[in-house]
Design an enzyme around this catalytic site. Structure first.
Site, PDB file in Angstrom:
ATOM      1  N   ASN A   7      10.699 -14.339 -26.479  1.00 36.30           N
ATOM      2  CA  ASN A   7      11.903 -13.532 -27.048  1.00 36.30           C
ATOM      3  C   ASN A   7      11.822 -13.244 -28.353  1.00 36.30           C
ATOM      4  OD1 ASN A   7      14.728 -13.064 -27.636  1.00 36.30           O
ATOM      5  ND2 ASN A   7      15.597 -14.938 -27.121  1.00 36.30           N
ATOM      6  N   ARG A  90      12.413 -11.371 -22.700  1.00 33.98           N
ATOM      7  CA  ARG A  90      13.998 -10.985 -22.941  1.00 33.98           C
ATOM      8  C   ARG A  90      13.834  -9.736 -23.570  1.00 33.98           C
ATOM      9  NH1 ARG A  90      18.052 -12.480 -27.326  1.00 33.98           N
ATOM     10  NH2 ARG A  90      19.811 -11.752 -26.298  1.00 33.98           N
ATOM     11  N   HIS A 179      24.612 -11.085 -22.566  1.00 29.77           N
ATOM     12  CA  HIS A 179      24.358 -12.471 -22.136  1.00 29.77           C
ATOM     13  C   HIS A 179      24.338 -12.707 -20.694  1.00 29.77           C
ATOM     14  CE1 HIS A 179      27.035 -13.750 -25.646  1.00 29.77           C
ATOM     15  NE2 HIS A 179      25.631 -13.976 -26.025  1.00 29.77           N
ATOM     16  N   ARG A 240      31.567 -11.841 -35.943  1.00 29.95           N
ATOM     17  CA  ARG A 240      31.881 -10.565 -35.334  1.00 29.95           C
ATOM     18  C   ARG A 240      33.383 -10.443 -35.167  1.00 29.95           C
ATOM     19  NH1 ARG A 240      27.570 -10.775 -30.669  1.00 29.95           N
ATOM     20  NH2 ARG A 240      25.870 -11.456 -31.908  1.00 29.95           N
ATOM     21  N   GLU A 382      18.410 -19.650 -20.174  1.00 30.67           N
ATOM     22  CA  GLU A 382      17.980 -18.190 -20.053  1.00 30.67           C
ATOM     23  C   GLU A 382      16.613 -18.058 -19.824  1.00 30.67           C
ATOM     24  OE1 GLU A 382      20.554 -17.757 -23.743  1.00 30.67           O
ATOM     25  OE2 GLU A 382      20.844 -15.872 -22.832  1.00 30.67           O
TER      26      GLU A 382
END
Ligand code: ADP
Length: 425
Positions: A7, A90, A179, A240, A382
């Site tokens: 990743n 990823r 996601h 955010r 993940e």
């Protein structure tokens, strides 16, 4: 088969090495400050944790450091680099090109490059990670697993914005969702725990970490998700804003005298629960502050819970019901108090929350025994999804190549790996 999962971020690179026969994580770590100076934290099974400042000029040198540690006498778990059979990456944005994970070739690399304008902060480092592995590990098979892929099943009525249609046609402005890798793992695992096939279930997956998204998984397919064209849309997050009235941008820019890029930086980095509270983006700090009477910290937590509940209600409506609401990621897995704020009083929807079951940080049902709808905690993984996809895709290619070759001359010599995988077939 040993699979290295990568990743890659702009100045960081996370990795995990899986033994796919045993599903064991043989080693994992994090390279930071790539291109600045360099620091690595590496843990391998049966070995002491290794933390060191090592100069890493670029991602290729980081990959070199990682592979050396994986075979090193003090730090290693492999005898040679050849024991790494494939690499899974990823990749954040696959645009409309990819609804599944894919074997990486030149065409795939070009398509990932074409998605750079959609994810300018993420896709470039992902590409750099792939090219760094090519540079260090030669023609090792590599697979790309996209955060957006699972959401390509979202119907047009959920992915179109109510803007002039030409913006979709010209610029591909639409909801993509993120996601996805986590949503796949969590929904599949939830179905196993519920003892039902995933394609028979209506699930709402709340991935709540620094970035938070809520996804409606209808009969095994993503049907709608709260993040949109970028991960800025949806519920408020650590820093955010989530959804706001777009005219606020012009108003604030005029009154504060700031540019659009400054405004977007505010929305991405200084808003969310950090913006409301002025305390922190970390929910643990917010709960501490709220307990000590900080009203803004309490308001931030309430805004978050309210928004997640509102999204859950909407998704239950569009799916025509919901069998289970599943919580995952940092907040979803660990923050019992936030789960309670979100789940209490959902009895009218058939979800009866049981506070006595909620003090958990692992796989668990947190609904009452006879609740019609189930409330669940499912820790995400993940990296395991990326490793599994890589295994499936690479094994299928090798089988194809073997049978093609056999048809030609009866000699099973694999063109990509030179036979590296024969033992695995
Ligand atoms: P990211 O999106 O960066 O992967 P995480 O999934 O790690 O983020 O989530 C970070 C959030 O999870 C933080 O707000 C933090 O408060 C929360 N969190 C993580 N661990 C715990 C814990 N043990 N207890 C309570 N909250 C936690």
């Amino acid at each position: 088969m040993n699979i290295l999962v990568i990743n890659a971020g702009s100045s960081s690179l996370k990795y995990q090495l899986f033994n796919m026969q045993t599903r064991e994580v043989l080693a994992k770590g994090l390279c930071e400050r790539i291109g600045i100076d360099g620091r690595i934290k590496h843990t391998a099974s049966g070995r002491e944790e290794y933390i060191k400042d090592i100069l890493m000029a670029d991602h290729a040198s980081a990959i070199r450091v990682v592979t050396e540690l994986l075979i090193g006498r003090e730090t290693g778990v492999l005898n040679s680099m050849q024991e790494i059979n494939a690499v899974g990456h990823r990749v954040v944005h696959g645009g409309e090109f990819f609804s599944h994970s894919v074997f990486i070739d030149e065409t795939v690399l070009k398509a990932i490059e074409q998605c750079v304008p959609l994810a300018p902060l993420h896709n470039p480092p992902n590409l750099v990670g792939i090219k760094a592995c090519q540079a260090v590990m030669g023609d090792i098979p590599q697979v790309a697993v996209f955060d957006t892929a699972v959401h390509q099943s979202i119907p047009k009525k959920a992915y179109l914005y109510a803007l002039p249609y030409e913006y979709y046609e010209k610029y591909k402005i639409r909801r993509y969702g993120f996601h996805g890798t986590s949503v796949r793992f969590v929904s599949q695992r939830a179905a196993e725990l519920l003892g039902k096939p995933l394609d028979s279930l209506k699930l709402i997956v709340c991935h709540m970490g620094n970035g938070t998204s809520v996804t409606a998984m209808n009969m095994g397919q993503s049907f709608d998700t709260s993040m949109g064209f970028t991960p800025l849309e949806g519920v408020p997050m650590g820093t955010r804003s989530g959804n706001i009235d777009p005219t606020i941008l012009e108003f604030v820019m005029q009154h504060e005298g700031i540019s659009i890029s400054d405004m977007l930086s505010v929305l991405n980095k200084k808003s969310g629960v950090l913006g409301i509270s002025g305390v922190s983006s970390d929910f643990r700090d917010l709960h501490d502050a709220a307990e000590q009477g900080n009203e803004r910290a309490r308001a931030a937590l309430e805004v978050f819970a309210h928004s997640v509940r509102k999204t859950i209600g909407g998704y239950a409506a569009i799916m025509g019901g919901c069998d289970a609401i599943v919580f995952t990621a940092g907040i979803g897995e660990n923050n019992c108090e936030m789960r309670e704020w979100i789940c209490r009083d959902l009895g009218f929807m058939g979800f009866d929350f049981d506070p006595s079951k909620n003090n958990v940080r692992c796989e668990a049902f947190i609904s009452a025994k006879f609740s019609r709808g189930k409330l669940m905690v499912v820790p995400t993984n993940e990296e395991l999804v990326i490793a599994r996809d890589t295994e499936v895709i690479v094994t299928a290619r090798i089988k194809d190549a073997f049978s093609e070759r056999r048809q030609l001359d009866g000699q099973p010599i694999h063109p990509i790996t030179g036979g590296l995988f024969r033992d695995d077939l």
